[in-house]
Design an enzyme around this catalytic site. Structure first.
Site, short mmCIF file in Angstrom:
data_model
loop_
_atom_site.label_atom_id
_atom_site.label_comp_id
_atom_site.label_asym_id
_atom_site.label_seq_id
_atom_site.Cartn_x
_atom_site.Cartn_y
_atom_site.Cartn_z
N GLU A 1 0.80 -1.23 0.00
CA GLU A 1 0.00 0.00 0.00
C GLU A 1 0.84 1.29 0.00
OE1 GLU A 1 -2.58 -0.31 3.38
OE2 GLU A 1 -3.72 -1.96 2.54
N GLU B 1 -5.30 -8.64 0.97
CA GLU B 1 -5.85 -8.30 2.29
C GLU B 1 -7.34 -8.03 2.18
OE1 GLU B 1 -4.11 -5.04 4.45
OE2 GLU B 1 -2.07 -5.79 4.16
O1 IFM Z 1 -3.21 -3.35 9.37
C1 IFM Z 1 -3.28 -2.81 8.10
C2 IFM Z 1 -2.19 -3.37 7.22
O2 IFM Z 1 -0.92 -3.16 7.77
C3 IFM Z 1 -2.23 -2.69 5.87
N1 IFM Z 1 -3.56 -2.76 5.29
C4 IFM Z 1 -4.67 -2.39 6.11
C5 IFM Z 1 -4.61 -3.11 7.45
C6 IFM Z 1 -5.80 -2.70 8.32
O3 IFM Z 1 -5.77 -1.34 8.57
#
Ligand code: IFM
Length: 464
Positions: A168, A357
């Site tokens: 990200e 994710e």
């Molecule tokens: O915890 C984070 C992760 O490190 C990166 N993506 C979003 C998750 C939730 O906020």
């Protein structure tokens, strides 16, 4: 909608994601150097409750137990990141062999149990020594990062097939170099644009390095991607504001990677990146990845906000809209993942999408021997159903990883929002599988059984 794991096909990758700083602890163990998150959390009032990741889930010591748990839960793929300053305490130069040994143990134990390791090279924990030289704002970071990638492939590339370059980039450059709410706590447009441009080059450069050293590896990089809508569809200013926010938070990093350049037509301010461009950069920004990691949680509504600097737009929080939301104040909206998939699918340059994710933070309920989280079970079922819908419509999605294995350090929010399939008692480090962990395990195991079977009261209450 009833579905089984089989509906996704045999080749579909199911997994669970984690990140070094959020779980490892061992912040100064065995020669590890400090990272920007060690420094940032050391300052007062930066993190909810002044929490830090010094110990976190103590995965540094408990990794074998945690990987065994992944195995027990029938999860075939484990995504984790490498702490740059654990293997290169100064960011560049001498290697810390004890750090290398740690990741060798993690990788080897995964492989021993038949779990495929997926490594994210950079999940936000830049070595502090490099931040002292400007961090992502300094163009030298391209050289430092290349050295780090080279080192990871040299030591781990013989056994690890799946690599993700960045996690990200919009979040770590936006929150860390524009808003100042994440490490290293820098603010301002100029530091953001410089950091963003260098990160965008590094994401492509990382891919090139991995492929040149290990052509057989599968390389991707990950993006946060939310479904965006104007707050009022019949208001032209809101519609324009939504397009700007979309360009900023969804398109700014992926499009240059795909060879399409920065989305300046929809977000004029990105023209100012020109200042940081060197000859040939346009080319350096592009690289053909084997897969794109999509990280989707929610949708956002955007309204015109003339007083907001640069974008003149603001996001209307879910709680303000009175819709169901998680502890992060993110709306629970399963079609957001379907919409994000459809949109990414439209880029003909993308070969494959893996959802690296997806998950939710809710208030779990703690009983004596169990942790109940039926909301998370429902969340996962509903989002996964949308992934299947997209897949059935021909979207090139081929994997889904839950964020996250266990409750952990959630950056500026500290330990308050809990996203895990497994609960962690941070005093004793005891792990307890939640209903969601049991459900995911049941779903992954009973490939032939309708997911309904994994939905009934009994199986949701299995305690592993
Ligand atoms: O915890 C984070 C992760 O490190 C990166 N993506 C979003 C998750 C939730 O906020």
């Amino acid at each position: 909608m009833l579905f089984t794991r089989n509906d996704f096909g045999e080749d579909f990758k199911w997994g669970v994601s984690t990140a070094a700083y959020q779980i490892e602890g061992g912040h100064n163990a065995d020669g590890k150097g400090p990272s920007i998150w060690d420094s940032f959390t050391g300052k007062k009032k930066k993190i909810f409750n002044n929490d830090n990741g010094n110990i976190a889930c103590d995965y540094y010591k408990h990794y074998a137990e945690d990987i065994a748990l992944i195995y027990k839960l029938n999860i075939p793929n484990h995504r984790f990141s490498i702490s740059w300053s654990r293997i290169l305490p100064n960011g560049i130069g001498a290697v810390n062999h004890k750090g290398i040994d740690f990741y060798n143990r993690v990788i080897d134990f995964c492989l021993e149990l038949g779990i495929e390791p997926w490594i994210t090279l950079y999940h936000w924990d830049l070595p502090e020594a490099l931040q002292q030289k400007g961090g992502w704002v300094n163009r030298e970071v391209i050289h430092w990062f290349s050295y780090f990638v080279d080192c990871c492939i040299k030591y781990f590339g013989d056994r690890v097939k799946y690599w993700m370059v960045l996690n990200e980039p919009m979040v770590f450059t936006g929150a860390g170099y524009f808003l100042g709410v994440h490490a290293p706590g820098k603010k301002g447009l100029s530091s953001f644009l410089a950091a963003a441009h260098h990160a965008a080059i590094c994401q492509a450069e990382g891919g090139r390095i991995i492929k040149s050293l290990r052509g057989e590896c599968k390389v991707g990089t990950t993006f946060s991607y939310s479904h965006i809508e104007p707050y009022r569809y019949n208001n032209e200013k809101d519609v324009k504001a939504a397009a700007k926010v979309d360009a900023l938070i969804n398109r700014m990093f992926i499009e240059p990677l795909l060879g399409l350049g920065y989305p300046t037509a929809d977000l004029k301010i990105l023209d100012r990146i020109e200042r940081f461009m060197h000859p040939n950069d346009e080319k350096k920004l592009a690289f053909e990845m084997d897969f794109i990691g999509l990280q989707n949680y929610t949708r956002e509504f955007v309204s015109y906000a003339p007083l907001m600097p640069f974008v003149k737009a603001k996001i209307i929080k879910a709680s303000k809209r009175n819709v169901e939301h998680t502890l992060m104040d993110w709306e629970v909206y399963p079609p957001s993942i379907y919409n994000a998939l459809k949109r990414l699918h439209n880029y003909k340059e993308i070969k494959e999408i893996i959802i690296t994710e997806n998950g939710a933070a809710f208030n779990d309920s703690f009983e004596e021997y169990r942790v109940e989280d039926f909301k998370r079970v429902r969340f996962l079922q509903d989002y996964i159903a949308q992934v299947l819908l997209a897949k059935r419509e021909g979207v090139k999605v081929n994997g889904y990883f839950v964020w996250t294995l266990m409750d952990n350090f959630e950056w500026a929010e500290g330990y308050y929002p809990k996203f895990g399939l497994v609960s962690v008692d941070f005093k004793t480090q005891k792990r307890t599988v939640k209903n969601s962990g049991s459900w995911y395990s049941c779903f992954l195991k009973n490939a032939l059984a309708a997911s309904k079977e994994c939905r009934n009261e009994e199986s949701e209450k299995i305690i592993l």
